[in-house]
Design a protein around this motif. Structure first.
Motif, PDB file in Angstrom:
ATOM      1  N   LEU A 473     -46.130 -54.207  39.157  1.00 16.77           N
ATOM      2  CA  LEU A 473     -45.297 -53.803  38.598  1.00 16.77           C
ATOM      3  C   LEU A 473     -45.962 -52.833  37.694  1.00 16.77           C
ATOM      4  O   LEU A 473     -47.197 -53.395  37.214  1.00 16.77           O
ATOM      5  CB  LEU A 473     -44.721 -55.021  37.813  1.00 16.77           C
ATOM      6  CG  LEU A 473     -43.669 -55.791  38.997  1.00 16.77           C
ATOM      7  CD1 LEU A 473     -42.703 -57.388  37.468  1.00 16.77           C
ATOM      8  CD2 LEU A 473     -42.999 -54.859  39.645  1.00 16.77           C
ATOM      9  N   PRO A 474     -45.350 -52.306  37.363  1.00 16.96           N
ATOM     10  CA  PRO A 474     -45.579 -51.218  36.158  1.00 16.96           C
ATOM     11  C   PRO A 474     -45.875 -51.654  34.846  1.00 16.96           C
ATOM     12  O   PRO A 474     -45.024 -52.188  34.903  1.00 16.96           O
ATOM     13  CB  PRO A 474     -44.954 -49.878  36.208  1.00 16.96           C
ATOM     14  CG  PRO A 474     -43.541 -50.289  36.831  1.00 16.96           C
ATOM     15  CD  PRO A 474     -43.695 -51.614  38.080  1.00 16.96           C
ATOM     16  N   MET A 475     -46.656 -51.194  34.091  1.00 16.44           N
ATOM     17  CA  MET A 475     -46.905 -52.043  32.670  1.00 16.44           C
ATOM     18  C   MET A 475     -45.254 -51.724  32.001  1.00 16.44           C
ATOM     19  O   MET A 475     -45.502 -51.979  30.960  1.00 16.44           O
ATOM     20  CB  MET A 475     -48.384 -51.437  31.984  1.00 16.44           C
ATOM     21  CG  MET A 475     -49.637 -51.243  32.237  1.00 16.44           C
ATOM     22  SD  MET A 475     -50.427 -51.129  31.625  1.00 16.44           S
ATOM     23  CE  MET A 475     -50.728 -48.766  31.808  1.00 16.44           C
ATOM     24  N   GLY A 476     -44.425 -50.419  32.777  1.00 16.47           N
ATOM     25  CA  GLY A 476     -43.608 -50.087  31.561  1.00 16.47           C
ATOM     26  C   GLY A 476     -42.333 -51.338  31.519  1.00 16.47           C
ATOM     27  O   GLY A 476     -41.562 -51.458  30.804  1.00 16.47           O
ATOM     28  N   TYR A 477     -42.250 -52.050  32.640  1.00 14.98           N
ATOM     29  CA  TYR A 477     -42.010 -53.225  32.144  1.00 14.98           C
ATOM     30  C   TYR A 477     -42.208 -53.927  31.599  1.00 14.98           C
ATOM     31  O   TYR A 477     -41.411 -54.780  30.690  1.00 14.98           O
ATOM     32  CB  TYR A 477     -41.834 -54.329  33.971  1.00 14.98           C
ATOM     33  CG  TYR A 477     -40.926 -53.473  35.503  1.00 14.98           C
ATOM     34  CD1 TYR A 477     -40.579 -52.101  35.020  1.00 14.98           C
ATOM     35  CD2 TYR A 477     -40.657 -53.998  36.080  1.00 14.98           C
ATOM     36  CE1 TYR A 477     -40.238 -51.533  35.889  1.00 14.98           C
ATOM     37  CE2 TYR A 477     -40.089 -52.995  37.443  1.00 14.98           C
ATOM     38  CZ  TYR A 477     -39.264 -52.494  37.633  1.00 14.98           C
ATOM     39  OH  TYR A 477     -39.079 -51.512  38.387  1.00 14.98           O
ATOM     40  N   TYR A 478     -43.821 -54.291  31.185  1.00 18.33           N
ATOM     41  CA  TYR A 478     -44.024 -55.642  30.795  1.00 18.33           C
ATOM     42  C   TYR A 478     -43.480 -54.862  29.158  1.00 18.33           C
ATOM     43  O   TYR A 478     -43.578 -55.522  28.454  1.00 18.33           O
ATOM     44  CB  TYR A 478     -45.290 -56.159  31.123  1.00 18.33           C
ATOM     45  CG  TYR A 478     -45.602 -56.733  31.914  1.00 18.33           C
ATOM     46  CD1 TYR A 478     -45.902 -57.869  32.835  1.00 18.33           C
ATOM     47  CD2 TYR A 478     -45.759 -55.933  33.755  1.00 18.33           C
ATOM     48  CE1 TYR A 478     -45.999 -58.508  33.821  1.00 18.33           C
ATOM     49  CE2 TYR A 478     -46.064 -56.866  34.205  1.00 18.33           C
ATOM     50  CZ  TYR A 478     -46.263 -58.026  34.469  1.00 18.33           C
ATOM     51  OH  TYR A 478     -46.059 -58.486  35.954  1.00 18.33           O
ATOM     52  N   SER A 479     -43.593 -53.571  28.748  1.00 17.32           N
ATOM     53  CA  SER A 479     -43.629 -53.733  27.683  1.00 17.32           C
ATOM     54  C   SER A 479     -42.215 -53.036  27.242  1.00 17.32           C
ATOM     55  O   SER A 479     -41.835 -53.696  25.816  1.00 17.32           O
ATOM     56  CB  SER A 479     -44.710 -51.691  27.398  1.00 17.32           C
ATOM     57  OG  SER A 479     -44.267 -50.447  28.466  1.00 17.32           O
ATOM     58  N   GLU A 492     -43.751 -62.097  30.542  1.00 19.83           N
ATOM     59  CA  GLU A 492     -44.355 -63.033  31.193  1.00 19.83           C
ATOM     60  C   GLU A 492     -44.337 -64.362  31.813  1.00 19.83           C
ATOM     61  O   GLU A 492     -44.789 -64.586  33.078  1.00 19.83           O
ATOM     62  CB  GLU A 492     -45.449 -64.509  30.381  1.00 19.83           C
ATOM     63  CG  GLU A 492     -44.129 -65.114  29.199  1.00 19.83           C
ATOM     64  CD  GLU A 492     -43.736 -64.978  28.107  1.00 19.83           C
ATOM     65  OE1 GLU A 492     -43.396 -65.221  26.862  1.00 19.83           O
ATOM     66  OE2 GLU A 492     -43.856 -63.456  27.648  1.00 19.83           O
ATOM     67  N   ASP A 493     -42.698 -63.882  32.251  1.00 22.50           N
ATOM     68  CA  ASP A 493     -42.207 -64.710  33.860  1.00 22.50           C
ATOM     69  C   ASP A 493     -41.740 -63.535  34.958  1.00 22.50           C
ATOM     70  O   ASP A 493     -41.608 -63.639  35.751  1.00 22.50           O
ATOM     71  CB  ASP A 493     -40.551 -64.815  33.096  1.00 22.50           C
ATOM     72  CG  ASP A 493     -40.816 -66.273  31.836  1.00 22.50           C
ATOM     73  OD1 ASP A 493     -41.688 -66.627  32.137  1.00 22.50           O
ATOM     74  OD2 ASP A 493     -39.416 -66.661  31.530  1.00 22.50           O
ATOM     75  N   LEU A 494     -42.339 -62.363  34.639  1.00 24.85           N
ATOM     76  CA  LEU A 494     -41.960 -61.563  36.023  1.00 24.85           C
ATOM     77  C   LEU A 494     -43.090 -61.389  36.590  1.00 24.85           C
ATOM     78  O   LEU A 494     -44.015 -61.842  36.670  1.00 24.85           O
ATOM     79  CB  LEU A 494     -42.589 -59.602  34.686  1.00 24.85           C
ATOM     80  CG  LEU A 494     -41.674 -58.930  34.380  1.00 24.85           C
ATOM     81  CD1 LEU A 494     -41.869 -58.303  33.830  1.00 24.85           C
ATOM     82  CD2 LEU A 494     -39.696 -58.830  35.303  1.00 24.85           C
ATOM     83  N   ASP A 495     -42.512 -61.405  37.860  1.00 26.88           N
ATOM     84  CA  ASP A 495     -44.065 -61.539  39.167  1.00 26.88           C
ATOM     85  C   ASP A 495     -43.760 -60.498  40.208  1.00 26.88           C
ATOM     86  O   ASP A 495     -42.591 -59.889  39.968  1.00 26.88           O
ATOM     87  CB  ASP A 495     -43.445 -63.130  40.101  1.00 26.88           C
ATOM     88  CG  ASP A 495     -43.541 -64.705  39.433  1.00 26.88           C
ATOM     89  OD1 ASP A 495     -44.401 -64.414  38.530  1.00 26.88           O
ATOM     90  OD2 ASP A 495     -42.644 -64.924  39.273  1.00 26.88           O
ATOM     91  N   PRO A 496     -44.716 -59.869  40.385  1.00 24.12           N
ATOM     92  CA  PRO A 496     -44.853 -58.840  41.905  1.00 24.12           C
ATOM     93  C   PRO A 496     -43.964 -59.325  42.793  1.00 24.12           C
ATOM     94  O   PRO A 496     -43.305 -60.185  42.773  1.00 24.12           O
ATOM     95  CB  PRO A 496     -46.314 -59.184  41.905  1.00 24.12           C
ATOM     96  CG  PRO A 496     -46.900 -60.278  42.289  1.00 24.12           C
ATOM     97  CD  PRO A 496     -46.099 -61.012  40.965  1.00 24.12           C
ATOM     98  N   GLU A 497     -43.376 -58.142  43.175  1.00 21.71           N
ATOM     99  CA  GLU A 497     -42.988 -58.684  44.202  1.00 21.71           C
ATOM    100  C   GLU A 497     -43.801 -58.170  46.167  1.00 21.71           C
ATOM    101  O   GLU A 497     -44.456 -57.379  45.427  1.00 21.71           O
ATOM    102  CB  GLU A 497     -42.348 -56.853  45.003  1.00 21.71           C
ATOM    103  CG  GLU A 497     -40.485 -56.692  43.286  1.00 21.71           C
ATOM    104  CD  GLU A 497     -40.384 -55.190  43.750  1.00 21.71           C
ATOM    105  OE1 GLU A 497     -39.241 -55.139  42.735  1.00 21.71           O
ATOM    106  OE2 GLU A 497     -40.576 -54.493  44.394  1.00 21.71           O
ATOM    107  N   THR A 498     -43.129 -59.114  46.729  1.00 25.34           N
ATOM    108  CA  THR A 498     -43.962 -59.262  47.336  1.00 25.34           C
ATOM    109  C   THR A 498     -42.573 -58.890  49.231  1.00 25.34           C
ATOM    110  O   THR A 498     -41.351 -58.713  49.178  1.00 25.34           O
ATOM    111  CB  THR A 498     -43.492 -60.289  47.979  1.00 25.34           C
ATOM    112  OG1 THR A 498     -44.790 -61.979  47.145  1.00 25.34           O
ATOM    113  CG2 THR A 498     -44.566 -61.010  49.397  1.00 25.34           C
ATOM    114  N   TYR A 499     -43.591 -58.426  49.984  1.00 25.13           N
ATOM    115  CA  TYR A 499     -43.681 -57.416  51.018  1.00 25.13           C
ATOM    116  C   TYR A 499     -43.801 -58.067  52.211  1.00 25.13           C
ATOM    117  O   TYR A 499     -44.651 -58.055  52.413  1.00 25.13           O
ATOM    118  CB  TYR A 499     -43.251 -55.171  50.902  1.00 25.13           C
ATOM    119  CG  TYR A 499     -42.288 -54.885  49.838  1.00 25.13           C
ATOM    120  CD1 TYR A 499     -41.527 -54.462  50.358  1.00 25.13           C
ATOM    121  CD2 TYR A 499     -42.766 -55.396  48.563  1.00 25.13           C
ATOM    122  CE1 TYR A 499     -40.871 -53.431  48.946  1.00 25.13           C
ATOM    123  CE2 TYR A 499     -41.941 -54.726  47.516  1.00 25.13           C
ATOM    124  CZ  TYR A 499     -40.937 -53.729  47.311  1.00 25.13           C
ATOM    125  OH  TYR A 499     -40.413 -53.003  46.926  1.00 25.13           O
TER     126      TYR A 499
END
Length: 717
Positions: A473-479, A492-499
């Motif tokens: 994910l881009p840093m904007g999601y975390y910020s 800290e609960d965000l996970d990358p998407e899996t394709y």
């Protein structure tokens, strides 16, 4: 008759005509120098050249002839005319979504211009609008590439743009200059010069555009690029440097009543009774500098491909939502954003050849480091009401991406097997001035791909491909999640998407008159991101669940006679939630939110289908009076939903574009038109699902461009 019926009827007629032409005129007609799309050479991730016919992937190529014949006005419009590629632009930034896989406010496919990454900024948007069409030689859109070949975050697709170079002309001195004037007081100018001296070659190009825009979305763009190349025995070295400066003024999402009054006027948004407020356009002032040094070597069955690059993006953003309501004026803010991006990659390969057998092994490493800083101020906040918001939005962030990849390609008679393996390590470190800090690492992530194929006919390729990859994910999601500090959207609960994508395809180059490809795709996206709301208040993003994207892609092209050519592309996009939850309005008129079960619902902002159908006419060519080309393109898409619960629907739309070009001894004059029927269409952003009539402020109506007509002249030498 409904629009969808018209589209299907038109496509049926075109396809029937294609088959008829292929039977009647196969083997005659177009000159030998006129190649079909499937004959186009592309460059793979390892640096090897191969015909599009022999690639085991869904790849759409736009060549120089396609660019010159297109009536579309800029690079973003041209790319988004490809079925399956949706331009989700709703402000000054362009976001592409391939097969509906992109989530809101994030980068879509990875985009490279001559190897330079142009996905920049906190959300990874692209600077695609600053690349003039006159400077492009070829565009390759790879809808589901192997990340082992094309690098990190390729799961959402890759767009490779190759610019025109002096070495392609075969002259010691060549170049071009062009100018265009069009609707909305749009002025464009482009110039380039190329010099070749023995082993060295040099290119320099410049582009400028100013426009008042369709709805007061002013833009002022300046771009300059330079390249120095050195050709040596078996390879070449290129040093490419570019600088882009752009200013954009654009309205934020409008309320329904504002669009109904006049979508082209931004300054008259106060309600008729005098109440309410006036909305102002946002302003974005940005400059991007990037440079890259590349090495390509291919001799004695040894393959070397490497590059090292640097980009610096600086953006001043003014979020000017309100003007004359003092209680809301405090919400206006200004962001000063700076990102430094360092990029390195290298691969080495060896080709082992024997009787009827070819074996290519390639090993590579890549590293990308991004340093981002954002400072926010609220210039109209005289009482300090937004001090906490300012401190939460002041971000210092770092993102590191490291990868190691291995690719293998085995050819034996009519059989081929391609496979790839990639290891990823990704880390994020962010701090703000609340203070709050997070550190997230993802390691031991493995991407892989495998693809067998067989040439059961001459000039035909039957293949199946299975890709597995992560999207970090881009840093904007975390910020942004840090700034909202909501228990349901902790960064800290965000996970990358899996394709996981399976493609089965058949490509067949029958003749100059008729060539086609048919591809079926099936993609599973795990941990797909959605926007989270409490009421109508956005509170960040979170992983919602699993979506499934599937469909059929058809491409047909041909030149049955010297005076006519045709092309047809069509794709269905069936994007549906398999399981997941989002907080949204249960019905359009509900007064409170609830947790919604997404299972079985259509993924929002994804059209049911997209198509492009075109005809090129050459009434006379290479005569003493020059050459004339007439190109017509019909394009469109099906309905789509704007909210998670599928309560709000955006209608289907169809557009007609055209271009007439006259060439004479290096001179060129043209008349082009986009959206000639002046189709009115609004892109709407309202994930809550609450009826627009109940939202007097803050809803997202973005009127899209109306009819554009431009006239231009050019000279090539």
């Amino acid at each position: 008759m409904k629009t969808g019926t018209n589209v299907k009827l038109f496509l049926s007629v075109v396809m029937a005509s294609c088959i008829l032409w292929s039977n009647v005129w196969a083997g005659s007609g177009a000159p030998e120098e006129e190649t079909t799309v499937l004959e186009t050479l592309i460059v793979t991730g390892s640096g090897q050249k191969t015909k599009l016919l022999d690639t085991n992937a869904s790849i759409h190529v736009i060549n120089r002839k396609d660019i010159e014949n297109s009536g579309l006005g800029n690079t973003a419009e041209l790319i988004s005319s490809i079925p399956g590629v949706v331009n989700q632009k709703s402000s000054s930034q362009t976001y592409f979504s391939i097969r509906g896989t992109r989530s809101g406010m994030s980068g879509g496919p990875q985009i490279y211009v001559d190897g330079r990454p142009i996905n920049v900024g906190v959300y990874g948007y692209s600077k695609i609008d600053s690349i003039p069409l006159d400077s492009i030689e070829k565009i390759e859109v790879i809808k589901s590439p192997s990340t082992a070949k094309y690098g990190p975050n390729a799961g959402r697709g890759v767009i490779l743009i190759t610019t025109r170079k002096g070495t392609q002309s075969g002259k010691s001195l060549s170049g071009h200059v062009s100018a265009e004037y069009g609707s909305w007081n749009t002025r464009k100018g482009d110039a380039a010069i190329s010099v070749k001296q023995e082993q060295f070659d040099y290119d320099l190009s410049a582009f400028a555009e100013k426009s008042d825009g369709y709805r007061n979305d002013d833009r002022d763009i300046k771009n300059i690029d330079g390249r120095v190349g050195w050709q040596f025995d078996g390879g070449r070295i290129d040093w490419i440097t570019g600088y882009n400066e752009s200013f954009n003024k654009y309205p934020i999402g409008l309320a329904e009543w504002q669009v109904e009054r006049d979508p082209t006027v931004v300054s008259a948004n106060t309600k008729e009774d005098g109440s309410g407020y006036e909305m102002l356009p946002n302003e974005s002032d940005e400059d991007l500098f990037n440079t890259i040094l590349t090495l390509d070597y291919d001799k004695n069955d040894l393959l070397i491909n490497s590059s090292v690059g640097f980009s610096r993006d600086h953006q001043d953003l003014s979020y000017n939502k309100y003007l004359n309501d003092s209680t809301k004026l405090d919400d206006n803010y200004e962001d000063d954003r700076v990102e430094n991006l360092y990029d390195f990659k290298a691969s080495v390969g060896k080709v082992f050849s024997g009787q009827s057998v070819s074996n290519t092994l390639t090993f590579g490493l890549d590293y990308r480091y991004s340093d981002f800083e954002q400072d926010r101020v609220y210039p109209y906040d005289t009482e300090g009401n937004n001090d906490d918001s300012e401190a939460a939005a002041d971000i210092d962030a770092e993102k590191k991406m490291f990868g190691a990849n291995f690719n293998h390609e085995l050819s034996w008679n009519i059989f081929k097997l391609q496979s790839g393996l990639r290891y990823n390590y990704v880390s994020y470190d962010l701090t703000n001035r609340v203070p709050q800090s997070i550190s997230v690492d993802y390691d031991s992530d493995i991407d892989w791909s495998i693809s067998p194929s067989v040439n059961i006919l001459d000039n035909a390729n039957l293949f199946i491909t299975w890709n597995h990859s992560k999207y970090y994910l881009p840093m904007g999601y975390y910020s942004s999640n840090m700034s909202y500090d909501n228990a349901y959207t902790r960064p800290e609960d965000l996970d990358p998407e899996t394709y996981d994508t399976i493609e089965a395809g058949w490509k067949h180059q029958m003749s100059k008159a008729f060539n086609y490809s048919l591809i079926l795709y099936y993609t599973v996206v795990d941990d797909k991101i959605v926007s989270y709301y409490e009421g109508t208040s956005f509170q960040g993003r979170r992983n919602a669940g699993t979506s499934i994207h599937k469909g059929v892609e058809v491409e047909i092209d041909g030149r049955p006679r010297q005076w006519i050519g045709y092309r047809l592309s069509f794709t269905t996009i069936d994007a549906e939630w398999d399981e997941g939850t989002a907080k949204a309005y249960a019905t359009p008129d509900a007064s409170s939110t609830s947790v919604s079960d997404l299972s079985g619902k259509t993924v929002n902002y994804v059209p049911e289908y997209e198509y492009t159908a075109g005809l090129d006419f050459y009434p006379f060519k290479d005569t003493k009076y020059g050459s004339l080309t007439i190109a017509l393109d019909l394009r469109g898409f099906g309905k789509q939903y704007e909210d998670y619960n599928n309560n709000l629907e955006m209608s289907a739309a169809d557009f007609l574009d055209a271009k007439i070009t006259w060439d004479y001894k290096g001179f060129q004059c043209y008349l082009s038109g986009t959206n000639l029927f002046d189709k009115e269409w609004n892109r709407m952003v309202n994930a809550t699902g609450k009826a627009h009539s109940r939202l007097t402020t803050g809803s997202g109506f973005y009127p899209q461009d109306g009819r554009y007509v431009g006239i231009g002249v050019a000279y090539k030498f």
